[in-house]
Design a protein around this motif. Structure first.
Motif, PDB file in Angstrom:
ATOM      1  N   PRO A  11       0.824  -1.213   0.000  1.00 28.61           N
ATOM      2  CA  PRO A  11       0.000   0.000   0.000  1.00 28.61           C
ATOM      3  C   PRO A  11       0.858   1.263   0.000  1.00 28.61           C
ATOM      4  CG  PRO A  11       0.094  -0.917   2.186  1.00 28.61           C
ATOM      5  CD  PRO A  11       0.806  -1.881   1.282  1.00 28.61           C
ATOM      6  N   THR A  12       0.279   2.326  -0.519  1.00 30.77           N
ATOM      7  CA  THR A  12       0.939   3.615  -0.436  1.00 30.77           C
ATOM      8  C   THR A  12       0.871   4.074   1.020  1.00 30.77           C
ATOM      9  OG1 THR A  12      -1.093   4.840  -0.867  1.00 30.77           O
ATOM     10  CG2 THR A  12       0.224   4.183  -2.781  1.00 30.77           C
ATOM     11  N   ALA A  13       1.563   5.146   1.328  1.00 31.08           N
ATOM     12  CA  ALA A  13       1.563   5.651   2.705  1.00 31.08           C
ATOM     13  C   ALA A  13       0.147   6.040   3.125  1.00 31.08           C
ATOM     14  CB  ALA A  13       2.501   6.842   2.821  1.00 31.08           C
ATOM     15  N   ARG A  14      -0.592   6.621   2.215  1.00 30.77           N
ATOM     16  CA  ARG A  14      -1.967   7.028   2.512  1.00 30.77           C
ATOM     17  C   ARG A  14      -2.859   5.805   2.749  1.00 30.77           C
ATOM     18  NH1 ARG A  14      -5.222  10.984  -1.591  1.00 30.77           N
ATOM     19  NH2 ARG A  14      -7.106  11.209  -0.359  1.00 30.77           N
ATOM     20  N   GLN A  15      -2.704   4.786   1.924  1.00 31.33           N
ATOM     21  CA  GLN A  15      -3.481   3.561   2.091  1.00 31.33           C
ATOM     22  C   GLN A  15      -3.092   2.841   3.382  1.00 31.33           C
ATOM     23  OE1 GLN A  15      -2.378   1.702  -1.587  1.00 31.33           O
ATOM     24  NE2 GLN A  15      -4.299   2.278  -2.608  1.00 31.33           N
ATOM     25  N   ALA A  16      -1.818   2.837   3.700  1.00 30.97           N
ATOM     26  CA  ALA A  16      -1.353   2.184   4.927  1.00 30.97           C
ATOM     27  C   ALA A  16      -1.943   2.872   6.152  1.00 30.97           C
ATOM     28  CB  ALA A  16       0.172   2.199   4.991  1.00 30.97           C
ATOM     29  N   ALA A  17      -2.015   4.206   6.118  1.00 31.34           N
ATOM     30  CA  ALA A  17      -2.608   4.948   7.236  1.00 31.34           C
ATOM     31  C   ALA A  17      -4.090   4.622   7.352  1.00 31.34           C
ATOM     32  CB  ALA A  17      -2.395   6.437   7.045  1.00 31.34           C
ATOM     33  N   SER A  18      -4.765   4.516   6.224  1.00 33.02           N
ATOM     34  CA  SER A  18      -6.191   4.191   6.225  1.00 33.02           C
ATOM     35  C   SER A  18      -6.428   2.775   6.745  1.00 33.02           C
ATOM     36  CB  SER A  18      -6.757   4.336   4.811  1.00 33.02           C
ATOM     37  OG  SER A  18      -8.116   4.036   4.780  1.00 33.02           O
ATOM     38  N   LEU A  19      -5.598   1.835   6.340  1.00 31.57           N
ATOM     39  CA  LEU A  19      -5.705   0.460   6.823  1.00 31.57           C
ATOM     40  C   LEU A  19      -5.425   0.371   8.320  1.00 31.57           C
ATOM     41  CD1 LEU A  19      -3.947  -1.469   3.919  1.00 31.57           C
ATOM     42  CD2 LEU A  19      -6.337  -1.657   4.586  1.00 31.57           C
ATOM     43  N   ALA A  20      -4.453   1.131   8.785  1.00 35.48           N
ATOM     44  CA  ALA A  20      -4.131   1.133  10.212  1.00 35.48           C
ATOM     45  C   ALA A  20      -5.283   1.708  11.025  1.00 35.48           C
ATOM     46  CB  ALA A  20      -2.847   1.924  10.453  1.00 35.48           C
ATOM     47  N   ALA A  21      -5.915   2.762  10.513  1.00 36.73           N
ATOM     48  CA  ALA A  21      -7.064   3.358  11.206  1.00 36.73           C
ATOM     49  C   ALA A  21      -8.232   2.381  11.255  1.00 36.73           C
ATOM     50  CB  ALA A  21      -7.479   4.655  10.513  1.00 36.73           C
ATOM     51  N   CYS A  22      -8.454   1.680  10.164  1.00 39.96           N
ATOM     52  CA  CYS A  22      -9.527   0.684  10.108  1.00 39.96           C
ATOM     53  C   CYS A  22      -9.257  -0.451  11.094  1.00 39.96           C
ATOM     54  CB  CYS A  22      -9.651   0.146   8.687  1.00 39.96           C
ATOM     55  SG  CYS A  22     -11.017  -0.990   8.451  1.00 39.96           S
ATOM     56  N   LEU A  23      -8.037  -0.911  11.149  1.00 37.59           N
ATOM     57  CA  LEU A  23      -7.659  -1.970  12.081  1.00 37.59           C
ATOM     58  C   LEU A  23      -7.843  -1.520  13.526  1.00 37.59           C
ATOM     59  CD1 LEU A  23      -6.434  -4.786  12.528  1.00 37.59           C
ATOM     60  CD2 LEU A  23      -4.193  -3.687  12.491  1.00 37.59           C
ATOM     61  N   GLU A  24      -7.456  -0.293  13.825  1.00 34.66           N
ATOM     62  CA  GLU A  24      -7.607   0.240  15.186  1.00 34.66           C
ATOM     63  C   GLU A  24      -9.083   0.353  15.564  1.00 34.66           C
ATOM     64  OE1 GLU A  24      -6.702   1.763  18.922  1.00 34.66           O
ATOM     65  OE2 GLU A  24      -5.500   0.647  17.494  1.00 34.66           O
ATOM     66  N   ASP A  25      -9.920   0.813  14.629  1.00 33.25           N
ATOM     67  CA  ASP A  25     -11.366   0.900  14.894  1.00 33.25           C
ATOM     68  C   ASP A  25     -11.955  -0.469  15.213  1.00 33.25           C
ATOM     69  OD1 ASP A  25     -11.382   3.615  14.487  1.00 33.25           O
ATOM     70  OD2 ASP A  25     -12.154   3.496  12.434  1.00 33.25           O
ATOM     71  N   HIS A  26     -11.577  -1.459  14.427  1.00 32.04           N
ATOM     72  CA  HIS A  26     -12.112  -2.801  14.639  1.00 32.04           C
ATOM     73  C   HIS A  26     -11.584  -3.418  15.937  1.00 32.04           C
ATOM     74  CE1 HIS A  26     -13.317  -2.429  10.430  1.00 32.04           C
ATOM     75  NE2 HIS A  26     -14.246  -3.302  10.762  1.00 32.04           N
ATOM     76  N   ARG A  27     -10.351  -3.119  16.275  1.00 30.18           N
ATOM     77  CA  ARG A  27      -9.790  -3.611  17.527  1.00 30.18           C
ATOM     78  C   ARG A  27     -10.550  -3.036  18.713  1.00 30.18           C
ATOM     79  NH1 ARG A  27      -6.753  -2.021  21.525  1.00 30.18           N
ATOM     80  NH2 ARG A  27      -6.439   0.027  20.643  1.00 30.18           N
ATOM     81  N   GLN A  28     -10.803  -1.734  18.675  1.00 32.66           N
ATOM     82  CA  GLN A  28     -11.535  -1.093  19.761  1.00 32.66           C
ATOM     83  C   GLN A  28     -12.961  -1.621  19.852  1.00 32.66           C
ATOM     84  OE1 GLN A  28     -11.315   3.143  19.321  1.00 32.66           O
ATOM     85  NE2 GLN A  28      -9.143   3.224  19.828  1.00 32.66           N
ATOM     86  N   LEU A  29     -13.603  -1.824  18.712  1.00 30.71           N
ATOM     87  CA  LEU A  29     -14.967  -2.341  18.697  1.00 30.71           C
ATOM     88  C   LEU A  29     -15.018  -3.759  19.274  1.00 30.71           C
ATOM     89  CD1 LEU A  29     -17.922  -1.937  17.822  1.00 30.71           C
ATOM     90  CD2 LEU A  29     -17.293  -2.954  15.634  1.00 30.71           C
TER      91      LEU A  29
END
Length: 70
Positions: A11-29
C-alpha cells in the motif's frame, strides 16, 4: 488438491494509514464488545449473544460517523 496464492500487499503511505485506522477501529470495537459481554455476565449473570451485539452496531455507527461510520 487445493492451491493457495499469496499476494504481496504494497500500500501507499496514505493507504497504509487508512488500513491502520480501520484496524484500530475494529480492535476497539471488538474489545468493547468483549468487555460488554464480560460485564453483563459478571454483574447480572446475563449472557449477551452475538446477534444482540450485532443489532447494536447500527446505533454505534450512527453515533460515531468519524470512526465506525466512515
Amino acid at each position: 488438491m487445493r492451491r493457495s496464492f499469496k499476494f504481496l500487499l504494497r500500500p501507499t503511505a496514505r493507504q497504509a494509514a487508512s488500513l491502520a485506522a480501520c484496524l484500530e477501529d475494529h480492535r476497539q470495537l471488538y474489545n468493547a464488545a468483549l468487555e460488554h459481554r464480560r460485564t453483563a455476565y459478571r454483574r447480572a449473570g446475563v449472557t449477551v449473544r452475538y446477534g444482540d451485539q450485532s443489532a447494536e452496531l447500527k446505533h454505534i455507527r450512527a453515533d460515531d460517523p468519524a470512526g465506525q461510520g466512515r
